[in-house]
Design a protein around this motif. Structure first.
Motif, mmCIF file in Angstrom:
data_model
loop_
_atom_site.group_PDB
_atom_site.id
_atom_site.type_symbol
_atom_site.label_atom_id
_atom_site.label_comp_id
_atom_site.label_asym_id
_atom_site.label_seq_id
_atom_site.Cartn_x
_atom_site.Cartn_y
_atom_site.Cartn_z
ATOM 1 N N ILE A 5 76.581 50.081 50.675
ATOM 2 C CA ILE A 5 76.221 49.250 51.252
ATOM 3 C C ILE A 5 77.486 48.261 51.905
ATOM 4 O O ILE A 5 77.466 47.238 52.312
ATOM 5 C CB ILE A 5 75.527 48.400 50.350
ATOM 6 C CG1 ILE A 5 73.857 49.420 49.708
ATOM 7 C CG2 ILE A 5 75.445 46.940 50.557
ATOM 8 C CD1 ILE A 5 73.546 48.807 48.819
ATOM 9 N N PRO A 11 64.962 48.762 51.750
ATOM 10 C CA PRO A 11 65.730 48.568 52.584
ATOM 11 C C PRO A 11 66.169 47.587 53.804
ATOM 12 O O PRO A 11 66.733 48.518 54.652
ATOM 13 C CB PRO A 11 67.293 48.375 51.948
ATOM 14 C CG PRO A 11 67.349 49.900 52.259
ATOM 15 C CD PRO A 11 65.689 50.402 52.531
ATOM 16 N N LEU A 34 69.561 43.737 50.108
ATOM 17 C CA LEU A 34 70.856 44.369 49.640
ATOM 18 C C LEU A 34 72.486 43.607 49.179
ATOM 19 O O LEU A 34 73.343 44.298 47.931
ATOM 20 C CB LEU A 34 71.029 45.918 49.745
ATOM 21 C CG LEU A 34 69.614 46.533 50.425
ATOM 22 C CD1 LEU A 34 70.134 47.657 51.585
ATOM 23 C CD2 LEU A 34 69.285 47.421 49.263
ATOM 24 N N ARG A 70 70.384 43.296 56.080
ATOM 25 C CA ARG A 70 71.205 43.970 54.494
ATOM 26 C C ARG A 70 71.127 42.391 53.439
ATOM 27 O O ARG A 70 72.042 42.517 52.471
ATOM 28 C CB ARG A 70 72.094 44.112 54.779
ATOM 29 C CG ARG A 70 72.375 45.228 55.393
ATOM 30 C CD ARG A 70 74.546 46.281 55.685
ATOM 31 N NE ARG A 70 73.939 47.870 56.492
ATOM 32 C CZ ARG A 70 74.733 47.050 56.778
ATOM 33 N NH1 ARG A 70 75.240 46.342 57.696
ATOM 34 N NH2 ARG A 70 74.732 48.436 57.916
#
Length: 775
Positions: free
Chosen positions: A516, A15, A547, A544
């Motif tokens: 996360i 990711p 995610l 990110r």
């Protein structure tokens, strides 16, 4: 040749995280990415050549002028890579290089591409075998007669399959298509376009494939099925049962199971791509199998719309993940994303609500600064194009344009496309700006939905708003009770999260979400303070965006599943996808040794298998055989003793079977999403109210009904207090609440308004005496 024999019936990419967008000078460089362990997606970037390469390639200013090009050979390049260096994958690997781009694998993953594809094929094959075996074990489908197979498709399943049957039994494919587009049997006496109303494109496609298959097989002289005589035991006549792709029901369910087998292959690729590890794809597939009963019901209900639609949602979300991960959005990826969205939206009327949650999750991700304007606009355009294409293919179904999905697309597009013009009206504070954008989006969506529904005159989805209203308030009416009294539309049962916990799916997903969320919240707090988080090396901080979206999408699915238990079919698979991130080296970089990380994952898998193996054994232990002799007697009596234009009314599930197996006109059916159909069903179900027999009879006559299929069980049964049909009618018809139910009176004496013409243990056929209409 048809073989006939007597057969006894048996018994019983890591990711890549993207920090929030900051103003220039904040120290953050957009587009920066980390490729740790070769697990991130390959992205072309400008970088300095190694020292030895720079020595071999002199600076442009010191190079000798190139000679004139020889007509017999290619011009020499200014800088030739040093000999002995690996410059590519060779001529034999050109086919691999040609597909590396679409798949988005890094170089390390590319070297194992063959293994990845083989694992995906194995996962798909296992799932196809698993669901087809469960279906066979549950119904003993291979030993059922044609009529029994049709009866096995109950409620909506039988309704959808009836249109497939219409297409394949018509003199030609075009005539069959014309029949379903000008249907006179489903809502007698109305003529409706069922292709527009019922999302029947799967049946249209499968009907054409079946006709082509049979035509080719007949031309080549190939046998397509084998038929057997099945002895059903004492007291029942033997039946003929056929196996093979030449049998329509076999052909139909086989393609449903193949499609869902392919879904599992995409599921594996999804987990692999999101986590950057093939081990992550394995985790995703294993979690799906260990929680199979919570993930899907395709093995019990193949013809339902979700069986055709959901596999394309998995593909669409995989493509969306690629779009979010890439710095530059590729046109071919957007085109594939658009096609997958169309294929998801077209077969299922509920798909628009799922896409609504997707667009909402993307908008929140954008507001927090994890998606730039250009990328979000590209995604919105793809959604809009998909919606318009489906609107055209559904013959102008206004419900699509008046949906919350269409309204939220328009509002978000306006907020993003005209950001520079309306940004002056946002508060200066970052948090206040977020709140204002969210408020404008939410209120704007509701207002636009209300306006478009009024302008287009659409009320078909009004029951959805009432259903949600009933979840939070004491509001209830006839239509909402028809939904909420069904177990699948009730709140999620407490046993569901318990089952998630036993297989460790819930703890693992919670762990990943917390990691996360903690990192994202830390960044957002620092952004609000105008600084950079201490202890975080910005150069090593992955982006990110994807995610954050997945976490928000998970939250949306949690809300849907809690409100309506049936929708956990979206939540559980997405939890399996999130579980793949347990293999992410970037996300769990604190586990410094890769071998230690793998050991931890293997231990986790072993713990999951303790309950997962039990769940699988429980599924495999389901051995049954479908039989419904009372309904079989009813259908045979109808075919032999009534005219072909005799009109029937009754319980929605039974009506679907009557239309499918007898071809008689019906006035109501299980597809309850249409406002007009809901009113017709209410008139029919007045038989189970406390109204007078004469009033109910006159309502049935106004619909053109000749026979009513009366079932005592509908008068008495209830899933919980307040959910029997007389009690539901008490909410709608309070003035008659103190009277005895009409169904209990008719059960004893149907005269003078109805005449019983057939009766068995379950069903009673009442003929309506139309000559006694005194109104």
């Amino acid at each position: 040749a048809v073989v006939t024999a007597a057969v006894p019936r048996r018994q019983g990419a890591e990711p890549r995280l993207q920090p929030p967008l900051r103003a220039r000078g904040s120290g953050w460089a957009p587009g920066r990415q980390q490729a740790e362990g070769g697990s991130d997606m390959a992205v072309k970037t400008r970088s300095r050549a190694p020292a030895e390469d720079r020595e071999r390639c002199p600076a442009p200013g010191t190079r000798a002028p190139p000679k004139a090009a020889s007509p017999r050979r290619q011009p020499r390049r200014d800088c030739v890579p040093p000999k002995g260096k690996n410059t590519g994958i060779g001529h034999s690997g050109k086919w691999v290089a040609s597909i590396r781009g679409p798949l988005g694998f890094s170089d390390s993953a590319l070297s194992c591409l063959g293994t990845t594809i083989v694992l995906a094929i194995i996962a798909g094959s296992l799932h196809w075998y698993h669901i087809s075996s469960l279906f066979e074990n549950n119904r003993h489908f291979s030993h059922l007669s044609t009529l029994e197979r049709e009866m096995a498709f109950r409620t909506e399943m039988g309704l959808y399959y009836s249109f497939f049957k219409t297409i394949i039994e018509a003199p030609s494919y075009c005539e069959g298509l014309s029949y379903i587009m000008n249907d006179r049997l489903t809502e007698y006496p109305l003529v409706i376009n069922t292709l527009k109303r019922f999302n029947l494109y799967p049946e249209v496609v499968l009907g054409s494939w079946y006709r082509i298959y049979i035509a080719v097989a007949d031309f080549l002289g190939i046998s397509t099925k084998i038929c057997w005589r099945v002895d059903r035991g004492k007291g029942f006549s033997p039946v003929e049962s056929c196996e093979g792709m030449g049998d329509p029901a076999y052909f139909y369910v086989t393609f449903v199971f193949i499609l869902n087998g392919l879904m599992m292959s995409v599921f594996f690729l999804y987990g692999t791509y999101l986590s950057g590890s093939r081990f992550g794809g394995v985790i995703t597939v294993i979690c799906f199998f260990f929680n199979h009963g919570e993930c899907t019901r395709v093995m019990w209900t193949p013809p339902l719309r979700e069986s055709f639609s959901y596999p394309f949602l998995i593909l669409q979300m995989l493509l969306l993940t690629r779009i979010l991960r890439r710095v530059c959005v590729e046109k071919k990826t957007l085109v594939a994303f658009c096609i997958a969205t169309i294929l998801f939206l077209l077969p299922w009327q509920f798909a628009q609500f799922v896409l609504l949650t997707q667009v909402a999750s993307l908008f929140v991700t954008y507001v927090l600064g994890y998606i730039d304007d250009c990328k979000l606009l590209n995604i919105l355009y793809a959604h809009m194009i998909s919606l318009l294409v489906c609107f055209v293919l559904m013959f102008g179904n206004a419900m699509l344009l008046s949906s919350y999905y269409a309204s939220t697309l328009a509002i978000i597009w306006g907020l993003v496309a005209f950001r520079s013009r309306i940004s002056v009206y946002w508060p200066r504070g970052v948090a206040y700006s977020w709140m204002m954008k969210g408020t404008v989006w939410l209120i704007g969506t509701i207002i636009l939905k209300f306006v478009t529904s009024k302008v287009l005159g659409v009320a078909d989805d009004a029951h959805i708003s009432n259903l949600l209203k009933s979840k939070f308030t004491s509001y209830k009416d006839f239509d909402t009770l028809m939904y909420t009294c069904a177990v699948e539309f009730d709140f999620m049962e407490i046993e569901t999260p318990v089952r998630y916990t036993k297989t460790l799916l819930l703890p693992v997903t919670a762990c990943i979400v917390s990691v996360i969320a903690s990192r994202t919240l830390k960044e957002l707090l620092c952004l609000l303070k105008g600084g950079i988080p201490e202890g975080i090396d910005e150069k090593k901080c992955p982006s990110r965006g994807e995610l954050v979206y997945h976490v928000l999408q998970l939250v949306a699915f949690v809300v849907l599943a809690i409100l309506i238990m049936r929708l956990k079919l979206f939540l559980t698979p997405h939890m399996c996808i999130m579980a793949s991130l347990i293999c992410s080296r970037q996300l769990f970089s604190r586990v410094r040794s890769k071998s230690h990380h793998q050991i931890i994952v293997c231990v986790m898998l072993a713990a999951m298998a303790l309950q997962g193996a039990i769940n699988l054994k429980e599924q495999w232990s389901i051995i049954g055989e479908f039989s419904n002799f009372p309904q079989e007697e009813l259908l045979e009596w109808i075919k032999e003793n009534t005219k072909k234009d005799a009109v029937f009314a009754g319980a929605m599930p039974t009506m679907a079977s009557i239309k499918l197996s007898t071809g008689r006109p019906i006035v109501n059916h299980p597809h309850y999403e249409d406002a007009g159909l809901r009113e017709r069903t209410k008139q029919v179900y007045a038989m189970y109210s406390r109204k007078s027999a004469e009033e109910v009879k006159n309502g049935l006559i106004s619909l053109g009904v000749d026979y009513f299929i009366f079932e005592d069980s509908w008068c008495l049964r209830k899933t919980r207090p307040g959910c029997s049909m007389p009690e539901i009618w008490d909410v709608e018809d309070a003035q008659n609440a103190m009277k005895p139910p009409l169904c209990s009176l008719l059960s004893k004496s149907p005269a003078p308004h109805f005449t019983p013409v057939f009766q068995n243990d379950v069903y009673k056929v009442l003929k309506i005496k139309k000559s006694l209409n005194w109104t």
